[in-house]
Design a protein around this motif. Structure first.
Motif, PDB file in Angstrom:
ATOM      1  N   GLU A   1      -0.040   2.336  13.839  1.00 18.50           N
ATOM      2  CA  GLU A   1       0.848   3.352  13.253  1.00 18.50           C
ATOM      3  C   GLU A   1       1.542   2.861  11.976  1.00 18.50           C
ATOM      4  O   GLU A   1       2.416   3.553  11.448  1.00 18.50           O
ATOM      5  CB  GLU A   1       1.917   3.775  14.267  1.00 18.50           C
ATOM      6  N   ALA A   2       1.185   1.660  11.507  1.00 20.70           N
ATOM      7  CA  ALA A   2       1.907   1.061  10.375  1.00 20.70           C
ATOM      8  C   ALA A   2       1.969   1.977   9.151  1.00 20.70           C
ATOM      9  O   ALA A   2       2.996   2.052   8.475  1.00 20.70           O
ATOM     10  CB  ALA A   2       1.274  -0.270   9.992  1.00 20.70           C
ATOM     11  N   GLN A   3       0.889   2.683   8.897  1.00 18.01           N
ATOM     12  CA  GLN A   3       0.864   3.544   7.700  1.00 18.01           C
ATOM     13  C   GLN A   3       1.619   4.856   7.903  1.00 18.01           C
ATOM     14  O   GLN A   3       1.811   5.622   6.968  1.00 18.01           O
ATOM     15  CB  GLN A   3      -0.580   3.856   7.271  1.00 18.01           C
TER      16      GLN A   3
ATOM     17  N   HIS B   1       9.691  -3.962   1.374  1.00 16.08           N
ATOM     18  CA  HIS B   1       9.110  -2.874   2.174  1.00 16.08           C
ATOM     19  C   HIS B   1       7.601  -3.087   2.354  1.00 16.08           C
ATOM     20  O   HIS B   1       7.058  -2.841   3.438  1.00 16.08           O
ATOM     21  CB  HIS B   1       9.381  -1.512   1.514  1.00 16.08           C
ATOM     22  N   ALA B   2       6.950  -3.536   1.289  1.00 19.94           N
ATOM     23  CA  ALA B   2       5.501  -3.777   1.379  1.00 19.94           C
ATOM     24  C   ALA B   2       5.224  -4.900   2.384  1.00 19.94           C
ATOM     25  O   ALA B   2       4.262  -4.836   3.157  1.00 19.94           O
ATOM     26  CB  ALA B   2       4.943  -4.118   0.004  1.00 19.94           C
ATOM     27  N   LYS B   3       6.074  -5.932   2.388  1.00 19.04           N
ATOM     28  CA  LYS B   3       5.924  -7.043   3.354  1.00 19.04           C
ATOM     29  C   LYS B   3       6.112  -6.529   4.780  1.00 19.04           C
ATOM     30  O   LYS B   3       5.381  -6.920   5.691  1.00 19.04           O
ATOM     31  CB  LYS B   3       6.981  -8.128   3.093  1.00 19.04           C
ATOM     32  N   ILE B   4       7.121  -5.672   4.950  1.00 18.79           N
ATOM     33  CA  ILE B   4       7.366  -5.122   6.292  1.00 18.79           C
ATOM     34  C   ILE B   4       6.138  -4.326   6.746  1.00 18.79           C
ATOM     35  O   ILE B   4       5.654  -4.462   7.866  1.00 18.79           O
ATOM     36  CB  ILE B   4       8.630  -4.232   6.309  1.00 18.79           C
TER      37      ILE B   4
ATOM     38  N   GLU C   1       3.092  -4.653   5.733  1.00 15.95           N
ATOM     39  CA  GLU C   1       1.994  -5.594   6.003  1.00 15.95           C
ATOM     40  C   GLU C   1       2.182  -6.196   7.402  1.00 15.95           C
ATOM     41  O   GLU C   1       1.225  -6.308   8.175  1.00 15.95           O
ATOM     42  CB  GLU C   1       2.061  -6.694   4.931  1.00 15.95           C
ATOM     43  N   GLY C   2       3.421  -6.571   7.716  1.00 20.05           N
ATOM     44  CA  GLY C   2       3.720  -7.114   9.048  1.00 20.05           C
ATOM     45  C   GLY C   2       3.401  -6.103  10.140  1.00 20.05           C
ATOM     46  O   GLY C   2       2.787  -6.429  11.163  1.00 20.05           O
ATOM     47  N   LEU C   3       3.777  -4.861   9.902  1.00 20.35           N
ATOM     48  CA  LEU C   3       3.541  -3.810  10.900  1.00 20.35           C
ATOM     49  C   LEU C   3       2.043  -3.600  11.126  1.00 20.35           C
ATOM     50  O   LEU C   3       1.602  -3.297  12.237  1.00 20.35           O
ATOM     51  CB  LEU C   3       4.171  -2.488  10.448  1.00 20.35           C
ATOM     52  N   THR C   4       1.277  -3.768  10.035  1.00 17.31           N
ATOM     53  CA  THR C   4      -0.173  -3.561  10.131  1.00 17.31           C
ATOM     54  C   THR C   4      -0.805  -4.526  11.142  1.00 17.31           C
ATOM     55  O   THR C   4      -1.794  -4.193  11.797  1.00 17.31           O
ATOM     56  CB  THR C   4      -0.818  -3.735   8.735  1.00 17.31           C
ATOM     57  N   GLN C   5      -0.217  -5.723  11.264  1.00 20.55           N
ATOM     58  CA  GLN C   5      -0.739  -6.704  12.223  1.00 20.55           C
ATOM     59  C   GLN C   5      -0.397  -6.292  13.662  1.00 20.55           C
ATOM     60  O   GLN C   5      -0.959  -6.807  14.615  1.00 20.55           O
ATOM     61  CB  GLN C   5      -0.110  -8.096  12.021  1.00 20.55           C
TER      62      GLN C   5
ATOM     63  N   MET D   1       0.848  -1.206   0.000  1.00 17.14           N
ATOM     64  CA  MET D   1       0.000   0.000   0.000  1.00 17.14           C
ATOM     65  C   MET D   1       0.883   1.255   0.000  1.00 17.14           C
ATOM     66  O   MET D   1       1.916   1.294   0.647  1.00 17.14           O
ATOM     67  CB  MET D   1      -0.901  -0.021   1.241  1.00 17.14           C
ATOM     68  N   SER D   2       0.447   2.260  -0.696  1.00 17.20           N
ATOM     69  CA  SER D   2       1.230   3.482  -0.752  1.00 17.20           C
ATOM     70  C   SER D   2       1.155   4.232   0.580  1.00 17.20           C
ATOM     71  O   SER D   2       0.129   4.264   1.230  1.00 17.20           O
ATOM     72  CB  SER D   2       0.684   4.380  -1.864  1.00 17.20           C
ATOM     73  N   SER D   3       2.273   4.823   0.963  1.00 17.40           N
ATOM     74  CA  SER D   3       2.297   5.550   2.233  1.00 17.40           C
ATOM     75  C   SER D   3       2.829   6.945   1.990  1.00 17.40           C
ATOM     76  O   SER D   3       3.732   7.414   2.662  1.00 17.40           O
ATOM     77  CB  SER D   3       3.192   4.813   3.212  1.00 17.40           C
ATOM     78  N   SER D   4       2.250   7.637   1.014  1.00 17.75           N
ATOM     79  CA  SER D   4       2.804   8.892   0.542  1.00 17.75           C
ATOM     80  C   SER D   4       2.681  10.028   1.554  1.00 17.75           C
ATOM     81  O   SER D   4       3.247  11.088   1.363  1.00 17.75           O
ATOM     82  CB  SER D   4       2.155   9.284  -0.777  1.00 17.75           C
ATOM     83  N   THR D   5       1.913   9.841   2.642  1.00 19.39           N
ATOM     84  CA  THR D   5       1.816  10.918   3.630  1.00 19.39           C
ATOM     85  C   THR D   5       3.029  10.941   4.553  1.00 19.39           C
ATOM     86  O   THR D   5       3.205  11.876   5.328  1.00 19.39           O
ATOM     87  CB  THR D   5       0.545  10.780   4.493  1.00 19.39           C
TER      88      THR D   5
END
Ligand code: PEP
Length: 264
Positions: free
Chosen positions: A211-213, A198-201, A203-207, A1-5
């Protein structure tokens, strides 16, 4: 997922370099680039990590820089507070000297200086409890990549982090994905491979955290002015931890510009 913010970070890891005269020149040159073309804090967080005995003098020399440049410690003690620990510098002592940022888990510390998971967790805990912002390094070896273990190794390192970070401390975490085989070798992960990890990381953080995004995930491993624009274009690459190229002000500035430009 994009995290452009996410505001990108570009941090120079000077490692066991340079001699004083070269360090002063490097800072002078960097200040000149920033004077000509400032980079705002809304565009990119800039940082440099000098040797420990130079932290305070570098901080002083950077005080009048046109753009703020954070001073980052390369390491801290697994012991906290003060005490009879010859050669050590604790999180509290860094904080006491207004050094608010620190690298933890760099592969050179893990591989050469015996920073195992227990030590890394102690360092993370001490840093966060003292209110420091941590740039936490993760990454797989060439053998682990070639045997298909890269993702598992990196996600385990993220789990190690999650085991010690308290809910209110995630805003003080920046992650740096640094494949060990790309550090100082001139080999960079392709932007596609780096983005995939980075996307996998993320995704892992989201679990693990809400603050993952908002968590910046930097890429490190032979980042240069020549490959920075392509890396900066990847949606989940929120900056760079730069070794060799950070010892040249022009290269470092250009890398910072590449990431800052994504915020224009
Ligand atoms: C590093 O040591 O953090 C690093 C990324 O080094 P280099 O850029 O020289 O590969």
């Amino acid at each position: 997922m994009s995290s452009s913010t996410i505001i990108p970070w570009v941090v120079g890891n000077w490692k066991m370099n340079p001699m004083q005269a070269n360090s002063q020149q490097l800072i002078q040159d960097l200040k000149q680039y920033l004077q000509q073309n400032p980079i705002t804090q809304q565009q990119c967080h800039l940082g440099v990590a000098p040797i420990s005995i130079a932290l305070l003098s570098v901080q002083q020399q950077l005080q009048d820089a046109q753009s703020p440049v954070k001073v980052v410690a390369q390491d801290l003690s697994q012991m906290s507070g003060t005490g009879a620990y010859t050669g050590e510098v604790s999180a509290e002592l860094l904080k006491d000297s207004q050094i608010d940022y620190v690298l933890v888990g760099h592969s050179e510390r893990r591989e050469i200086f015996g920073d195992d998971v227990v030590k890394v967790k102690a360092k993370l805990t001490n840093a966060l409890n003292a209110g420091l912002t941590v740039i936490y390094c993760v990454g797989e070896s060439l053998e682990q990549r070639e045997t298909g273990q890269a993702e598992q190794v990196v996600l385990q390192q993220i789990c190690d982090l999650a085991a010690v970070v308290k809910a209110g401390q995630w805003h003080n975490i920046v992650i740096a994905y640094e494949p060990i085989w790309a550090i100082g070798t001139g080999k960079t992960a392709s932007p596609q491979d780096a983005q995939a990890m980075h996307a996998k990381i993320r995704e892992g953080l989201t679990q693990i955290t809400v603050e993952a995004q908002q968590t910046a995930i930097l890429y490190g491993g032979s980042v240069k002015a020549e490959n920075a624009v392509e890396l900066a274009a990847c949606p989940d690459i929120n900056g760079a931890l730069v070794g060799g190229a950070s010892l040249n002000a022009e290269s470092f500035y250009k890398i910072a510009q590449a990431f800052a430009n994504t915020k224009e």
